[in-house]
Scaffold this motif. Sequence first.
Motif, PDB file in Angstrom:
ATOM      1  N   ALA A 162       0.795  -1.151  -0.001  1.00 50.33           N
ATOM      2  CA  ALA A 162       0.167  -0.028  -0.042  1.00 50.33           C
ATOM      3  C   ALA A 162       0.755   1.244  -0.060  1.00 50.33           C
ATOM      4  CB  ALA A 162      -0.947  -0.056   1.218  1.00 50.33           C
ATOM      5  N   LEU A 163       0.461   2.368  -0.519  1.00 52.83           N
ATOM      6  CA  LEU A 163       0.985   3.556  -0.576  1.00 52.83           C
ATOM      7  C   LEU A 163       0.722   4.255   0.721  1.00 52.83           C
ATOM      8  CD1 LEU A 163       0.309   4.884  -4.182  1.00 52.83           C
ATOM      9  CD2 LEU A 163       2.686   4.037  -3.186  1.00 52.83           C
ATOM     10  N   ALA A 164       1.937   4.992   1.111  1.00 51.57           N
ATOM     11  CA  ALA A 164       1.840   5.580   2.298  1.00 51.57           C
ATOM     12  C   ALA A 164       2.080   7.011   2.216  1.00 51.57           C
ATOM     13  CB  ALA A 164       2.456   4.928   3.432  1.00 51.57           C
ATOM     14  N   VAL A 165       1.582   7.992   3.190  1.00 50.40           N
ATOM     15  CA  VAL A 165       1.883   9.284   3.174  1.00 50.40           C
ATOM     16  C   VAL A 165       3.002   9.484   4.222  1.00 50.40           C
ATOM     17  CG1 VAL A 165       0.787  11.517   3.726  1.00 50.40           C
ATOM     18  CG2 VAL A 165      -0.562  10.081   2.711  1.00 50.40           C
ATOM     19  N   ASN A 213      -0.822   4.823   6.246  1.00 50.28           N
ATOM     20  CA  ASN A 213      -1.614   4.665   5.201  1.00 50.28           C
ATOM     21  C   ASN A 213      -2.190   5.909   4.607  1.00 50.28           C
ATOM     22  OD1 ASN A 213      -4.270   3.533   4.164  1.00 50.28           O
ATOM     23  ND2 ASN A 213      -3.085   1.652   4.135  1.00 50.28           N
ATOM     24  N   LEU A 214      -2.252   5.705   3.265  1.00 49.18           N
ATOM     25  CA  LEU A 214      -3.188   6.962   2.517  1.00 49.18           C
ATOM     26  C   LEU A 214      -4.503   6.989   3.140  1.00 49.18           C
ATOM     27  CD1 LEU A 214      -3.233   9.069   0.359  1.00 49.18           C
ATOM     28  CD2 LEU A 214      -3.946   7.168  -1.241  1.00 49.18           C
ATOM     29  N   ASN A 215      -5.299   5.810   3.344  1.00 47.98           N
ATOM     30  CA  ASN A 215      -6.715   6.055   3.643  1.00 47.98           C
ATOM     31  C   ASN A 215      -6.674   6.515   5.101  1.00 47.98           C
ATOM     32  OD1 ASN A 215      -7.806   4.820   1.467  1.00 47.98           O
ATOM     33  ND2 ASN A 215      -7.650   2.828   2.209  1.00 47.98           N
ATOM     34  N   VAL A 240      -5.568  14.107  -3.482  1.00 47.15           N
ATOM     35  CA  VAL A 240      -6.010  12.715  -2.805  1.00 47.15           C
ATOM     36  C   VAL A 240      -5.881  12.633  -1.242  1.00 47.15           C
ATOM     37  CG1 VAL A 240      -5.159  11.234  -4.762  1.00 47.15           C
ATOM     38  CG2 VAL A 240      -3.620  11.711  -2.874  1.00 47.15           C
ATOM     39  N   LEU A 241      -5.299  13.831  -0.822  1.00 49.60           N
ATOM     40  CA  LEU A 241      -5.218  14.161   0.621  1.00 49.60           C
ATOM     41  C   LEU A 241      -6.635  14.503   0.868  1.00 49.60           C
ATOM     42  CD1 LEU A 241      -1.766  15.742   1.215  1.00 49.60           C
ATOM     43  CD2 LEU A 241      -2.562  13.439   1.709  1.00 49.60           C
ATOM     44  N   SER A 284     -16.205   2.332   6.902  1.00 56.09           N
ATOM     45  CA  SER A 284     -15.657   2.884   8.190  1.00 56.09           C
ATOM     46  C   SER A 284     -14.110   3.151   8.400  1.00 56.09           C
ATOM     47  CB  SER A 284     -16.141   1.823   9.251  1.00 56.09           C
ATOM     48  OG  SER A 284     -15.254   0.475   8.905  1.00 56.09           O
ATOM     49  N   SER A 285     -13.434   3.012   7.378  1.00 51.88           N
ATOM     50  CA  SER A 285     -12.078   3.353   7.368  1.00 51.88           C
ATOM     51  C   SER A 285     -11.920   4.899   7.174  1.00 51.88           C
ATOM     52  CB  SER A 285     -11.374   2.804   6.438  1.00 51.88           C
ATOM     53  OG  SER A 285     -11.621   3.174   4.986  1.00 51.88           O
ATOM     54  N   ILE A 286     -12.861   5.392   6.604  1.00 49.92           N
ATOM     55  CA  ILE A 286     -13.039   6.953   6.554  1.00 49.92           C
ATOM     56  C   ILE A 286     -14.369   7.365   7.047  1.00 49.92           C
ATOM     57  CG2 ILE A 286     -12.621   8.948   4.929  1.00 49.92           C
ATOM     58  CD1 ILE A 286     -11.204   7.143   3.248  1.00 49.92           C
TER      59      ILE A 286
END
Length: 897
Positions: free
Chosen positions: A468-471, A483-485, A525-526, A565-567
């Motif tokens: 997974a891509l990360a910030v 994690n981006l989400n 995307v943020l 529920s993740s966001i």
Amino acid sequence: MHIQLPQPKQQVKDLLSKRSAIIASAIILATCGCSSGGGGQSSSDTEVTIPPLETSQDTGQSLDNSRPPWNSFQQQPQDPENLDQLASNFETDEYNAMGALQLIHASSAYARGATGAGVQVGIIDSGVYEQHIEFAQTQAGLAGDKVDYAGSDYSATNPRSNSAISHGTVVAGVIAANRDEPASSPNTNTGNNGASNGINMHGVAFDASLLVYEIPLGSSDAPYNPINVDDITFGDDNYFANRFAAMANQVDIINLSFGFPGVITSYSKAQIQSAFSLSLNALRQSNRARGERAIFVVAAGNAWNDVDDSGNPVAADSPELLPGLPYLFPELKDHMLAVAAVDNSGKIAFYSNRCGVAADFCLAAPGGGDGNDNGIVETGERIWGPTSPNDSAEANTYYYAGAIGTSFAAPLVSGSLALLKQMFPTVGNHELVSRLLTTANKTGIYADTSIYGQGLLDLHAATSPVGALAVASGSNLSDGLSNLNASTINTSPGGLGSSLLSALEGETLALFDQQGFPFYSDASVLIHQTRRMISTQLQHRQQRFENGAQLQLGLARSILGDSDSSIPAQQSDLQPGYLAFQFNSQSGGQRFIGVNTNPGWFFGLYADNLVSPASSPEGNRFAAPWLSFARNGWSAGGAMAVGSGNLRLGLFEGSPVDRLLVSDRQHNSHGGLFEYSFSGALFSGLNANADFNLNIMGGFIREVSSLLGSSLGEALGQFTNNATRFAGISGRLQLNNNWQGIFALYRGITESGSDNSEQNRYRLLNLDRSLSSNAWSLGFNHSPQWNKDDQLSITVHQPLRIGSGHGNLRIASGRTIDRQVSYKTIDFDLQPHGREQQFELRYQFKWARPLKWRGREFQTGEFISAARINYIVQPDHNPLAPDYAVIEFSLFKPLTR
């Protein structure tokens, strides 16, 4: 353009030679021109022969020369939805002609923008025929060819010739032969010196350039004879050390398609250290930082099926001496790769050394071979590349040769590293090596590390994010990756989202995969901005009792299937079912309590029964907008007569998200509000109980971990204890017997909390401590003379909008070779550039019609029908967002009258 295919013996002796000798410092060292022989020596029952090439005419067909839709990978926003189509655009006849690119999925890398542009690959080999059209300079504004020389060891006694440089020319072509069209070749006529079939291939990194160090390579048909390291002199060692160092000082990737005969397991560490101490020091590059050391890509060797001078098979179950050095000297693993060869079927080639003890730093790549196991290496089973012409060749003709050997598998890996170097220029070279190994195909037969090491080279996987891509929020990639989400700014309509989206327009954000490689995306995307409801989500029901009590119910459509529920904030504009109850106390006052009820529904125009939650899709149009941040919870209070008016007080606690969907309480808000209401007559002669009603409100709301309905992901810091004080005025003005005007105007001041804890010292989002915001609504209600039960409503509404405030957002823009994160700070004004306005026209009427069925008539009771047209200008206060309209028709049967 000609195809040069030597007769079988010549091919085996030269391009497919079993062994070569390198001459230096007046001593002959037994080395391998194709890492001890391209085709290798096979036993009599599996002998491979090479048939002459069949002649075919050049079709002259133009090949698709499409390029990615961006100029460089750094500007790539993200993988486009049509990535597969983009990749297929590169899978032309020219792409297929080399015979290897399909197997390593090179087209996926090309579709992502990787072509090798700007990267120079080093080659230590026999030389390159740079006049070949495949090496013509393609960079705009430059002429000549793309081959430079770091040095040459040819001399008068050992002169450079076209035949001498043929091996290195094919190797160079596999790396960087140009991607072009057949029509670009000056001469495609058939000549006497070669058969023209229109071969037009390109290298794996077709836009890369080359730096070549020429060393003479010879060949021998003698049995396999491992090098005796005790015979190595200081001069021999110094020769190689100087050339390794000379190249490592100039390029990041160096291809070695030659080697010393002898499997690495035949030697001890002490022997190699004694014989090659200078060369080992040159390969170690201890004077450079780990990420800046040049990568040496070495052919594993072609000794499988070879025999020694006693006729015994060579135990080639591990690479030869040079590619196997990291087995004895682990400090070299970071920047040395051994490459075994597979044939076009994908299985290990009949001649290739296995990875064996070098499995940790070895991988496989196509090198040609007998893929169909018929005992013949056919035309389509070779690796094709440009080669030098023979002495009797015509002027301006160009030759290609088909060959097999780990000599031609290694440059595929070198060219692949060039693609990664272009895509990830700030990533350490040792990380590029690791990426090729970890992303190699390890499924099926490639799980056998003793043969394939880390697997088969896979450029699709290598150019895709690993995990997974990360910030990033920390100073380096070891600190603060999320994690981006879990790292977005979740905003409600009219909150921070509009300003942030405007500030991030055109900005690029670096996201990092699990290996710390940057992938660039649109910075928006943020921001996750909830969508405002554009159609009614609630079915409202109301019951009035004889004692003056009132019960309101809201039945919600199910939203569980759409939740994430993740966001949690993405559901913040959906109102679940609610219950509101108002009753009169014995003392003459009034009490109210609500569950999942907007606290504003007990105040202002709602308390005066001039509007109801059913009056608008979101139900909150005439309420103080900040109260919606606590609408999923409880609210309670009461009213009493004070002077000539009524004083109404209330407390509340809740969340903007449905607690049935999200169990945590981190988005909770709480507060209180008061309101003084009074009425009077401004005009005489009107048939109304009062000419106007006026409500003056004040209150506060404290958001535990959000700000104006916006919440932060863990990477961006945290909003804590943000308090908004607000005031407002609302009322009704009776214009005549049929028309009345209603209005509401609110303004708030938000004081943002502070969090100076150590864990937030890299906080990415900073805002002014004080922000102002406002909202207003204006409406006109009309009861037509033809039916007093019908109602026409015209409403103009501006939702919550920030009026003043500034902020800045720090986003990752990349990284450095030592894994430090680079940031860019974006300053922005919180006041949106636009102003959303909602215009609504609504008509509601009651009707009753009997139902006829089979000749019988049934009374169905009363129905309510409504038509609504809503036109939204500059949605979310974004002047660039297109206006849109919503038309809605509804029909329902009231439970009570």
